[in-house]
Design a protein around this motif. Structure first.
Motif, PDB file in Angstrom:
ATOM      1  N   UNK A 138       0.390  -4.421  -6.294  1.00  0.00           N
ATOM      2  CA  UNK A 138       0.511  -3.850  -4.945  1.00  0.00           C
ATOM      3  C   UNK A 138       1.425  -2.631  -4.978  1.00  0.00           C
ATOM      4  N   UNK A 154      -0.337   0.160   2.170  1.00  0.00           N
ATOM      5  CA  UNK A 154      -0.272  -0.654   0.960  1.00  0.00           C
ATOM      6  C   UNK A 154      -1.646  -0.648   0.307  1.00  0.00           C
ATOM      7  N   UNK A 156      -3.848  -2.320  -2.955  1.00  0.00           N
ATOM      8  CA  UNK A 156      -3.842  -3.330  -4.009  1.00  0.00           C
ATOM      9  C   UNK A 156      -4.618  -2.822  -5.203  1.00  0.00           C
ATOM     10  N   UNK A 160      -5.859  -6.212 -13.187  1.00  0.00           N
ATOM     11  CA  UNK A 160      -4.488  -6.305 -13.662  1.00  0.00           C
ATOM     12  C   UNK A 160      -4.451  -6.681 -15.125  1.00  0.00           C
TER      13      UNK A 160
ATOM     14  N   UNK B  41      -9.463   8.462  24.642  1.00  0.00           N
ATOM     15  CA  UNK B  41      -8.798   9.003  23.461  1.00  0.00           C
ATOM     16  C   UNK B  41      -7.608   8.128  23.060  1.00  0.00           C
ATOM     17  N   UNK B  48      -7.482   3.091  15.881  1.00  0.00           N
ATOM     18  CA  UNK B  48      -7.267   3.693  14.554  1.00  0.00           C
ATOM     19  C   UNK B  48      -6.029   3.115  13.901  1.00  0.00           C
ATOM     20  N   UNK B  52      -5.632   0.638  10.573  1.00  0.00           N
ATOM     21  CA  UNK B  52      -4.778   1.013   9.439  1.00  0.00           C
ATOM     22  C   UNK B  52      -3.801  -0.114   9.112  1.00  0.00           C
ATOM     23  N   UNK B  53      -3.179  -0.702  10.128  1.00  0.00           N
ATOM     24  CA  UNK B  53      -2.220  -1.783   9.896  1.00  0.00           C
ATOM     25  C   UNK B  53      -2.911  -3.006   9.305  1.00  0.00           C
ATOM     26  N   UNK B  56      -3.849  -2.449   5.640  1.00  0.00           N
ATOM     27  CA  UNK B  56      -2.676  -2.594   4.771  1.00  0.00           C
ATOM     28  C   UNK B  56      -2.349  -4.057   4.544  1.00  0.00           C
ATOM     29  N   UNK B  59      -4.810  -5.674   2.241  1.00  0.00           N
ATOM     30  CA  UNK B  59      -4.544  -5.322   0.843  1.00  0.00           C
ATOM     31  C   UNK B  59      -3.429  -6.198   0.275  1.00  0.00           C
ATOM     32  N   UNK B  60      -2.420  -6.464   1.088  1.00  0.00           N
ATOM     33  CA  UNK B  60      -1.317  -7.315   0.636  1.00  0.00           C
ATOM     34  C   UNK B  60      -1.838  -8.717   0.339  1.00  0.00           C
ATOM     35  N   UNK B  62      -4.879  -9.592  -0.399  1.00  0.00           N
ATOM     36  CA  UNK B  62      -5.823  -9.566  -1.543  1.00  0.00           C
ATOM     37  C   UNK B  62      -5.119  -9.385  -2.872  1.00  0.00           C
ATOM     38  N   UNK B  63      -3.848  -8.981  -2.840  1.00  0.00           N
ATOM     39  CA  UNK B  63      -3.133  -8.797  -4.110  1.00  0.00           C
ATOM     40  C   UNK B  63      -2.302 -10.021  -4.468  1.00  0.00           C
ATOM     41  N   UNK B  64      -2.342 -11.059  -3.632  1.00  0.00           N
ATOM     42  CA  UNK B  64      -1.448 -12.204  -3.857  1.00  0.00           C
ATOM     43  C   UNK B  64      -2.163 -13.332  -4.601  1.00  0.00           C
ATOM     44  N   UNK B  73       5.209 -11.341   0.022  1.00  0.00           N
ATOM     45  CA  UNK B  73       4.837  -9.920   0.037  1.00  0.00           C
ATOM     46  C   UNK B  73       4.799  -9.377   1.467  1.00  0.00           C
ATOM     47  N   UNK B  76       8.275  -8.645   2.513  1.00  0.00           N
ATOM     48  CA  UNK B  76       8.755  -7.389   1.909  1.00  0.00           C
ATOM     49  C   UNK B  76       8.194  -6.186   2.642  1.00  0.00           C
ATOM     50  N   UNK B  77       7.015  -6.374   3.239  1.00  0.00           N
ATOM     51  CA  UNK B  77       6.355  -5.273   3.952  1.00  0.00           C
ATOM     52  C   UNK B  77       6.809  -5.168   5.400  1.00  0.00           C
ATOM     53  N   UNK B  93       4.222   3.230  18.796  1.00  0.00           N
ATOM     54  CA  UNK B  93       5.190   3.675  19.797  1.00  0.00           C
ATOM     55  C   UNK B  93       5.248   2.736  20.994  1.00  0.00           C
TER      56      UNK B  93
END
Lengths: 164, 139
Positions: A138, A154, A156, A160, B41, B48, B52-53, B56, B59-60, B62-64, B73, B76-77, B93
């Protein structure tokens, strides 16, 4: 005398009415322009950083082989480093920010020493770029555009282990 | 039958009234159109940001390698643990919130990700979901 006064009012009133119409129309146009400008500002605000995130994401996906994506530095500047081999020749891609631009340098590893910090191709305007490895798979990316708006993402790394 | 014409003063007054009514109608129509486009708008920008959030956070996940790993993780984020399997983070905001609910079996980690609009006027968190995604990740 009264007729003269009434005549003057008859002459002036249409002009006044025309002025009222003109000022009203102007007011409507100005208000509409202001709203439209705000709509445009909204969409332009994060254009550079969103484009940069999409660009990096595509780069990650296309280079995602075992151990080929890492965080390092290029000439002392924080960079994302991606390695690949073409016809048994090792190549390296550095993505970093320098002199107000996000840059990409794709070069044969053996020829790296002859390059300078502004050798990278300008991708888009970016004030600052930071990358940090959160865990083995990550990476945390932070972009700061020319208006000092910060956006992070982030990504991934799917493959690996392995690598050299 | 006597036909009576309005005096010029009355006519002018009538003209003035019509002018003001016309101006008000034109203003209302313009503001309605531009107000709607501004609202659209703003909603699109909110969506959007939510996408994006959520991407992200996905992805966190999917990497665990496990639900606990994903939880660490996420912390940490910038996420805070609302319970043992739910994490949340405020962003944007206007104070929108992203919620991540984790569950796992032996081989599959499932995460439900949801972005919600902020609460208004001190009320409970809004029920309106801006964007949601479900991720199944093999562990």
């Amino acid at each position: 005398m009264n007729n003269k006064g009434a005549g003057r009012i008859n002459d002036i009133f249409p002009i006044l009415l025309f002025l009222v119409f003109t000022l009203s129309a102007l007011g409507i146009v100005l208000a509409s322009v202001r709203i439209y400008q705000q709509i445009l500002d909204h969409s332009e605000k994060s254009y550079d950083t969103e484009t940069a995130i999409s660009y990096l994401t595509e780069k990650f996906r296309s280079h995602d082989e075992n151990g080929c994506i890492d965080v390092g530095d290029y000439k002392g500047i924080k960079a994302v480093v991606m390695k690949n081999t073409v016809k048994e020749v090792p190549y390296v891609t550095y993505i970093y920010a320098y002199d107000g631009y996000l840059r990409e340098l794709y070069i044969e590893e053996a020829l790296l020493d002859g390059e300078t910090v502004d050798s990278g191709t300008k991708i888009l305007e970016m004030k600052d770029f930071d990358a940090a490895k959160v865990s083995d798979g990550l990476i945390h990316l932070v972009f700061t555009d020319k208006t000092d708006a910060v956006m992070d993402s982030y990504l991934a790394v799917k493959s690996r282990g392995g690598g050299e | 039958m006597i036909r009576r014409r309005l005096s010029s003063g009355d006519l002018m007054l009538l003209e003035l009234v019509f002018a003001i009514v016309f101006f008000c109608l034109a203003m209302a129509a313009s503001m309605s159109v531009f107000g709607t486009s501004y609202e659209m708008s703003a909603k699109a920008a909110a969506k959007d940001e939510a996408v994006r959030e959520v991407t992200s956070a996905a992805e966190i996940v999917r990497s665990s390698a496990s639900a606990e790993d994903a939880g660490e993780l996420l912390k940490k984020a910038g996420f805070t643990a609302a319970s043992s399997s739910q994490y949340e983070k405020k962003y944007g905001e206007k104070g929108e919130c992203i919620y991540v609910t984790l569950s796992s079996t032996e081989t599959l980690l499932t995460a439900a990700l949801e972005c919600r609009a902020p609460a208004g006027n001190g009320e409970e968190a809004s029920e309106s979901v801006i964007y949601s995604l479900k991720v199944d990740h093999c562990i």
